[in-house]
Write an enzyme that holds these catalytic residues in place. Structure first.
Site, PDB file in Angstrom:
ATOM      1  N   CYS A 133       0.831  -1.188   0.000  1.00  0.00           N
ATOM      2  CA  CYS A 133       0.000   0.000   0.000  1.00  0.00           C
ATOM      3  C   CYS A 133       0.870   1.244   0.000  1.00  0.00           C
ATOM      4  O   CYS A 133       2.072   1.198  -0.208  1.00  0.00           O
ATOM      5  CB  CYS A 133      -0.912   0.004   1.228  1.00  0.00           C
ATOM      6  N   LEU A 151      -3.926  -1.482  -1.458  1.00  0.00           N
ATOM      7  CA  LEU A 151      -3.939  -2.568  -2.429  1.00  0.00           C
ATOM      8  C   LEU A 151      -4.334  -3.819  -1.655  1.00  0.00           C
ATOM      9  O   LEU A 151      -3.590  -4.288  -0.804  1.00  0.00           O
ATOM     10  CB  LEU A 151      -2.563  -2.744  -3.075  1.00  0.00           C
ATOM     11  N   GLY A 173       2.760  -3.041   3.591  1.00  0.00           N
ATOM     12  CA  GLY A 173       3.541  -4.274   3.591  1.00  0.00           C
ATOM     13  C   GLY A 173       2.717  -5.486   3.964  1.00  0.00           C
ATOM     14  O   GLY A 173       1.484  -5.489   3.829  1.00  0.00           O
ATOM     15  N   GLU A 174       3.402  -6.502   4.410  1.00  0.00           N
ATOM     16  CA  GLU A 174       2.753  -7.735   4.840  1.00  0.00           C
ATOM     17  C   GLU A 174       3.468  -8.280   6.071  1.00  0.00           C
ATOM     18  O   GLU A 174       4.707  -8.302   6.120  1.00  0.00           O
ATOM     19  CB  GLU A 174       2.798  -8.818   3.747  1.00  0.00           C
ATOM     20  N   ASP A 218      -3.723  -9.046   8.487  1.00  0.00           N
ATOM     21  CA  ASP A 218      -2.458  -8.892   9.197  1.00  0.00           C
ATOM     22  C   ASP A 218      -2.319  -7.490   9.776  1.00  0.00           C
ATOM     23  O   ASP A 218      -1.571  -7.274  10.731  1.00  0.00           O
ATOM     24  CB  ASP A 218      -1.281  -9.223   8.274  1.00  0.00           C
TER      25      ASP A 218
END
Length: 569
Positions: free
Chosen positions: A2, A47, A73-74, A94
């Site tokens: 994102c 996103l 991020g993730e 997450d």
């Protein structure tokens, strides 16, 4: 994946945060959200990759209402962390796990996170901001402190959209031309704009800014420095790699793969195909129809083994001019030449085919000592594939060259090879590649994941003895032996091919007029005083007629023309 942005200070113009979010909207086309009060404005471009529902949109407010999170991020191990947390979860994201982890563990939560991330959390009661970046700096975080305000974002252009002048940082530019440096981890090519270094956090309270390091790689590797047998290393590394890939398959959208003809991506695809949910994963590769550089023969040999669907993306010389303009806009800073353009086309194609997550093999050379200069004792040039220095300091004006300071990197280890690997991981190769890759992937609203950069893998490999990395002149020995049972010798023992496009030939032939026009633009710009233009033009003529061993200096000059066109001197 994102985009995040924020303004902390007296907020008198709400339009500014909207302008910042609009500038990086390509990072998150699925939703743009805001959170504001009289002291702070936060923005998030989403996103959607994990938990696609609207309740996972950001900025995310905690159940108690005191903490506001924007996150890029993730967190790959979010499922495991969720089991440890005492929190009333309302999403399957997450993002909410990250927020709960910070509420429960504070800044210590960083050490529990396995992922790529940059995030900021606002504490409403204390009026403080906490922001952090992942260990290797996969996800970006830029900021500036001006007029008693802190402004941050995921892309430099968003800070310029706030109104910060687009003024070059002459020291960074001079170092780029003189030494090929892309800046230290906290620097950018723009005056007054910094980046949070990988493995660091930031705290902002009462107009005071503090930046601290939280990831101490030099200490972390000590837990792996006991002597393992060679077979134990192979087994442990294989298990760590499988775990890394398994975590990076966590997504609620389709996952694809970037494939070159080299050992690293071939090894990765081998293990990717052993995942339970990897059926028919698409592989993407680029080519230029030049047999001297294309890796298609090795790619197609690999595909004949794995049977993955293969998408071949062609880059032609007549695309370079327009594609350069687009990529330069998204990069905001100099980038790695025509191979980066080819890489950008892969993400464009993946997006068209609704593949929103791609995996690639970045990070293996740095952990297992795969570059040719690791075999040499001298601290030599780190540009692969050239026989002499690609830098042309002599074309710089004396006044501009005076801004240059040759970068000095820490040497925390007694062993020279380890210091080179450390430099490449935290100061040169990896930071540069991650910046290029983040921006070309996000330009097409796609997410890139790098399984080899799982910190468990990097720490373990880095800590192993030299003869496990390089033996009898064979580099990345452990990895080659691991995959030898799956791959042919032509892939397993293929030499590293640093040049993957005919950049040297295109710039001097197909694109000769394009380059000449760009050099004329520099001569007629306010930046001509950075150079001795007569010497620059002579060097260009020498490149056309005699010496095209390296095209790096030509691309440096093009970078100036691309990036600084609308800037002030």
């Amino acid at each position: 994946m994102c985009g995040i942005a924020g303004i902390i200070g007296d907020i008198t113009n709400n339009d500014l945060i909207h302008s910042m979010a609009a500038a990086q909207s390509h990072r998150g086309p699925d939703y743009t959200g805001f959170w504001k009060n009289e002291n702070i404005s936060l923005a998030h471009n989403r996103l959607s990759i994990i938990d696609l529902e609207a309740h996972s949109n950001q900025p995310l407010v905690s159940n108690c209402g005191n903490y506001i999170l924007v996150f890029n991020g993730e967190i790959y191990n979010y499922i495991e962390l969720k089991k440890e947390l005492n929190y009333n979860f309302k999403t399957n994201s997450d993002t909410e796990v990250l927020l709960a982890a910070y509420i429960e563990w504070g800044k210590k939560c960083l050490h529990k996170l396995n992922g790529m991330f940059s995030f900021a959390i606002w504490d409403v009661k204390k009026e403080t901001l906490f922001a952090a970046r992942d260990r290797f700096g996969v996800k970006p975080f830029f900021y500036t402190k001006i007029d008693n305000k802190l402004i941050f974002s995921s892309e430099i252009k968003a800070i310029h959209a706030y109104g910060i002048n687009k003024t070059p940082n002459k020291k960074v530019w001079a170092n780029y031309f003189a030494f090929g440096s892309y800046g230290m981890p906290n620097e950018t090519f723009w005056k007054d704009i910094s980046q949070l270094s990988g493995g660091h956090y930031l705290e902002y309270s009462n107009k005071n800014l503090k930046v601290e390091k939280w990831y101490f790689f030099e200490k972390e590797i000590k837990k792996y420095q006991k002597k393992y047998t060679y077979e134990e290393v192979k087994t442990k590394y294989t298990n760590l790699l499988k775990q890394s890939i398994r975590l990076r398959f966590r997504a609620d959208v389709a996952v694809g793969f970037n494939l070159s003809g080299g050992l690293d991506s071939s090894a990765l695809l081998t293990f990717v195909n052993q995942q339970e949910n990897s059926e028919n994963i698409k592989a993407f590769t680029f080519y230029t129809n030049d047999k001297r550089y294309d890796e298609l023969p090795w790619v197609e040999e690999m595909i004949s083994i794995t049977n993955n669907p293969l998408v071949k993306v062609l880059l032609k010389s007549d695309e370079v001019e327009n594609l350069s303009k687009k990529v330069a806009y998204h990069q905001d800073e100099p980038f790695g030449g025509i191979p980066t353009l080819a890489y950008a086309k892969i993400f464009e194609q993946a997006r068209k085919e609704n593949i929103l997550v791609l995996l690639d093999g970045q990070g293996m050379d740095e952990q297992w000592a795969g570059y040719d200069y690791y075999l040499k004792n001298e601290n030599t040039n780190i540009i692969q594939g050239v026989n002499k220095s690609p830098f042309k300091k002599e074309v710089l004006s004396k006044e501009f060259l005076a801004f240059a300071e040759k970068p000095k990197y820490p040497k925390p280890f007694e062993d020279d090879l380890l210091n080179k690997q450390y430099r490449d991981l935290f100061y040169t190769k990896i930071p540069r590649a991650l910046r290029f890759n983040d921006r070309v992937s996000m330009a097409s609203s796609t997410e890139l994941r790098e399984p080899f950069l799982d910190y468990n893998l990097v720490e373990f490999a880095f800590a192993q003895p030299l003869d496990y990395k390089i033996k009898n002149g064979i580099q990345k020995k452990v990895l080659r032996d691991i995959v030898s049972e799956f791959l042919s010798d032509s892939i397993t023992y293929a030499p590293k091919r640093p040049l993957q496009t005919p950049q040297r030939e295109w710039l001097g032939n197909d694109l000769k007029d394009f380059v000449s026009n760009k050099l004329d633009e520099i001569e007629n710009s306010s930046f001509s005083n950075w150079f001795d233009m007569n010497k620059l033009k002579k060097e260009w003529q020498n490149y056309l007629e005699v010496d095209n061993d390296s095209s790096f200096h030509i691309w440096q000059w093009l970078s100036l023309a691309f990036i600084l066109k609308e800037s002030s001197n």
